[in-house]
Design a protein around this motif. Structure first.
Motif, PDB file in Angstrom:
ATOM      1  N   ALA A 164       0.828  -1.206   0.000  1.00  0.00           N
ATOM      2  CA  ALA A 164       0.000   0.000   0.000  1.00  0.00           C
ATOM      3  C   ALA A 164       0.863   1.257   0.000  1.00  0.00           C
ATOM      4  CB  ALA A 164      -0.931  -0.008   1.212  1.00  0.00           C
ATOM      5  N   VAL A 165       1.893   1.284   0.861  1.00  0.00           N
ATOM      6  CA  VAL A 165       2.787   2.449   0.904  1.00  0.00           C
ATOM      7  C   VAL A 165       3.525   2.598  -0.423  1.00  0.00           C
ATOM      8  CG1 VAL A 165       4.790   3.466   2.041  1.00  0.00           C
ATOM      9  CG2 VAL A 165       3.032   2.338   3.408  1.00  0.00           C
ATOM     10  N   ALA A 166       3.946   1.478  -0.984  1.00  0.00           N
ATOM     11  CA  ALA A 166       4.672   1.511  -2.255  1.00  0.00           C
ATOM     12  C   ALA A 166       3.828   2.125  -3.365  1.00  0.00           C
ATOM     13  CB  ALA A 166       5.097   0.097  -2.648  1.00  0.00           C
ATOM     14  N   HIS A 167       2.535   1.885  -3.315  1.00  0.00           N
ATOM     15  CA  HIS A 167       1.652   2.443  -4.348  1.00  0.00           C
ATOM     16  C   HIS A 167       1.741   3.968  -4.376  1.00  0.00           C
ATOM     17  CE1 HIS A 167      -1.844   3.002  -6.918  1.00  0.00           C
ATOM     18  NE2 HIS A 167      -2.338   3.842  -6.024  1.00  0.00           N
ATOM     19  N   PHE A 168       1.792   4.572  -3.200  1.00  0.00           N
ATOM     20  CA  PHE A 168       1.840   6.033  -3.151  1.00  0.00           C
ATOM     21  C   PHE A 168       3.238   6.559  -3.443  1.00  0.00           C
ATOM     22  CE2 PHE A 168      -1.798   4.802  -0.600  1.00  0.00           C
ATOM     23  CZ  PHE A 168      -2.783   5.600  -1.159  1.00  0.00           C
ATOM     24  N   GLU A 169       4.252   5.812  -3.062  1.00  0.00           N
ATOM     25  CA  GLU A 169       5.618   6.271  -3.319  1.00  0.00           C
ATOM     26  C   GLU A 169       6.009   6.103  -4.779  1.00  0.00           C
ATOM     27  OE1 GLU A 169      10.042   5.717  -1.422  1.00  0.00           O
ATOM     28  OE2 GLU A 169       8.925   3.990  -2.128  1.00  0.00           O
ATOM     29  N   GLU A 170       5.575   5.003  -5.390  1.00  0.00           N
ATOM     30  CA  GLU A 170       6.096   4.641  -6.707  1.00  0.00           C
ATOM     31  C   GLU A 170       5.101   4.832  -7.847  1.00  0.00           C
ATOM     32  OE1 GLU A 170       7.308   0.618  -6.188  1.00  0.00           O
ATOM     33  OE2 GLU A 170       8.876   1.098  -4.728  1.00  0.00           O
ATOM     34  N   GLU A 171       3.817   4.792  -7.553  1.00  0.00           N
ATOM     35  CA  GLU A 171       2.831   4.762  -8.632  1.00  0.00           C
ATOM     36  C   GLU A 171       1.875   5.947  -8.638  1.00  0.00           C
ATOM     37  OE1 GLU A 171       0.818   1.015  -8.419  1.00  0.00           O
ATOM     38  OE2 GLU A 171       2.672  -0.125  -8.170  1.00  0.00           O
ATOM     39  N   THR A 172       1.951   6.802  -7.624  1.00  0.00           N
ATOM     40  CA  THR A 172       1.036   7.937  -7.519  1.00  0.00           C
ATOM     41  C   THR A 172       1.792   9.233  -7.764  1.00  0.00           C
ATOM     42  OG1 THR A 172      -0.268   6.737  -5.857  1.00  0.00           O
ATOM     43  CG2 THR A 172      -0.645   9.109  -6.040  1.00  0.00           C
ATOM     44  N   ASP A 173       1.229  10.097  -8.600  1.00  0.00           N
ATOM     45  CA  ASP A 173       1.841  11.397  -8.859  1.00  0.00           C
ATOM     46  C   ASP A 173       1.501  12.332  -7.700  1.00  0.00           C
ATOM     47  OD1 ASP A 173       2.886  13.725  -9.794  1.00  0.00           O
ATOM     48  OD2 ASP A 173       1.565  13.910 -11.539  1.00  0.00           O
ATOM     49  N   LEU A 174       2.471  12.568  -6.846  1.00  0.00           N
ATOM     50  CA  LEU A 174       2.247  13.373  -5.644  1.00  0.00           C
ATOM     51  C   LEU A 174       2.691  14.821  -5.807  1.00  0.00           C
ATOM     52  CD1 LEU A 174       3.447  10.820  -2.919  1.00  0.00           C
ATOM     53  CD2 LEU A 174       1.096  11.270  -3.667  1.00  0.00           C
ATOM     54  N   ALA A 175       3.164  15.165  -6.992  1.00  0.00           N
ATOM     55  CA  ALA A 175       3.725  16.509  -7.185  1.00  0.00           C
ATOM     56  C   ALA A 175       2.708  17.601  -6.881  1.00  0.00           C
ATOM     57  CB  ALA A 175       4.230  16.650  -8.620  1.00  0.00           C
ATOM     58  N   VAL A 176       1.467  17.391  -7.275  1.00  0.00           N
ATOM     59  CA  VAL A 176       0.444  18.408  -7.061  1.00  0.00           C
ATOM     60  C   VAL A 176       0.156  18.608  -5.576  1.00  0.00           C
ATOM     61  CG1 VAL A 176      -1.466  16.761  -7.264  1.00  0.00           C
ATOM     62  CG2 VAL A 176      -1.865  19.176  -7.752  1.00  0.00           C
ATOM     63  N   TYR A 177       0.329  17.555  -4.781  1.00  0.00           N
ATOM     64  CA  TYR A 177       0.101  17.670  -3.338  1.00  0.00           C
ATOM     65  C   TYR A 177       1.331  18.221  -2.629  1.00  0.00           C
ATOM     66  CZ  TYR A 177      -3.563  14.445  -4.795  1.00  0.00           C
ATOM     67  OH  TYR A 177      -4.617  13.865  -5.450  1.00  0.00           O
ATOM     68  N   ALA A 178       2.505  17.935  -3.156  1.00  0.00           N
ATOM     69  CA  ALA A 178       3.747  18.375  -2.512  1.00  0.00           C
ATOM     70  C   ALA A 178       3.850  19.895  -2.467  1.00  0.00           C
ATOM     71  CB  ALA A 178       4.948  17.782  -3.241  1.00  0.00           C
ATOM     72  N   GLU A 179       3.200  20.560  -3.399  1.00  0.00           N
ATOM     73  CA  GLU A 179       3.267  22.028  -3.443  1.00  0.00           C
ATOM     74  C   GLU A 179       2.609  22.662  -2.223  1.00  0.00           C
ATOM     75  OE1 GLU A 179       1.406  23.145  -7.068  1.00  0.00           O
ATOM     76  OE2 GLU A 179       2.958  22.277  -8.361  1.00  0.00           O
ATOM     77  N   ASP A 180       1.660  21.944  -1.608  1.00  0.00           N
ATOM     78  CA  ASP A 180       0.867  22.542  -0.538  1.00  0.00           C
ATOM     79  C   ASP A 180       1.139  21.970   0.848  1.00  0.00           C
ATOM     80  OD1 ASP A 180      -0.473  24.156  -2.415  1.00  0.00           O
ATOM     81  OD2 ASP A 180      -1.903  22.551  -2.855  1.00  0.00           O
TER      82      ASP A 180
END
Length: 293
Positions: free
Chosen positions: A47-63
């Protein structure tokens, strides 16, 4: 004539069995080729790997807000030189990962989100089948409405992964807490868990988790151990003081003071009350779907 008819019938059934076996084998090979699908249980590491490796988090990282010392103990709150720092880019990356996960909403189109939700439900209720996506049955694990996605807005998918950790890595503690939640002095299990996730986020931003994370070599491990520790403490207080849901607001304030101001005490308390199942995430070489647990 009867023997011939019987032999013909047996031959037909044998042919049908062969076809069914062939079709089953093909289905299994197709499933293996395409990987996990809806309905498959998912472990914490995957589950953690899905967010680290497969999810585009760039839009959330800005905030994301990486630091907030407003609830920290006096010294680091007032004097920046005394504020602890994470050691190394890897730990800082893990911190950002958790903060981003807290902003990721439940995505109906993401099969992994669905698998996490269903896995939590089945682990807590000890069911074998996925429940319908919508309906009053979500009240069984403490969601407030017919759509869990609505409640998850408070801490995003992070709250669901926290619950997955508790349910699969600390199953005895989870079973005990879930039984309390369904008892005479009941409380909404997932709603309480979402509030505990928020307290852990406060501890992360306020430096309380920095030392434990540096020692463990993993922010993710320390964060989830704090989640379990606070939930275990809450369960203990619930019984010792014979609390009810009307007492939860005051108890949450006490939990925040413990989690943010005395983080190590909360971690030690959780370690005494719970026993781990499966390797810590820091024992994995990386967050990999191959390391399912």
């Amino acid at each position: 004539a009867e023997d011939a008819a019987r032999a013909a019938a047996e031959a037909q059934w044998a042919a049908l069995d062969a076809v069914a076996a062939r079709d089953t084998d093909r289905a299994v090979r197709r499933a293996d080729a395409r990987g996990p699908v809806r309905g498959d249980r998912i472990g914490f590491v995957e589950a953690v790997a899905h967010f680290e490796e497969e999810t585009d988090l760039a839009v959330y990282a800005e905030d994301i807000v990486r630091e907030d010392w407003s609830q920290a103990p006096c010294l680091p709150r007032l004097l920046p030189p005394f504020r602890p720092r994470l050691k190394g880019a890897r730990l800082q990356s893990q911190r950002d990962l958790l903060l981003c996960m807290a902003k990721v909403p439940f995505d109906e189109a993401d099969d992994t989100h669905d698998r996490i939700l269903m896995s939590v439900f089945k682990a807590l209720t000890r069911g074998q089948r996925d429940p319908p996506r919508y309906g009053p049955h979500w009240d069984l694990i403490g969601f407030q409405g017919t759509d869990p996605a609505t409640d998850l807005r408070g801490a995003g998918m992070l709250a669901l992964v926290n619950a997955l950790f508790l349910a699969t890595r600390r199953p005895q503690a989870a079973a005990r807490l879930y039984a309390q939640a369904r008892g005479d002095r009941d409380f909404p299990f997932m709603t309480v868990g979402i509030n505990i996730s928020k307290v852990c986020l406060d501890a992360l931003r306020g430096g309380g988790l920095t030392g434990p994370a540096n020692e463990r070599g993993s922010v993710v491990d320390a964060f989830h151990e704090l989640y379990v520790g606070l939930y275990a403490w809450m369960g203990e207080q619930w019984d010792l003081r014979q609390l009810t849901i009307k007492d939860f607001g005051h108890l949450l304030n006490e939990m925040r003071a413990l989690g943010v101001g005395r983080t190590r005490a909360a971690l030690e308390h959780g370690a005494r009350l719970t026993k781990p199942k499966g390797p810590a995430l820091s024992d994995e070489k990386h967050f990999s779907a191959d390391g399912r647990a």
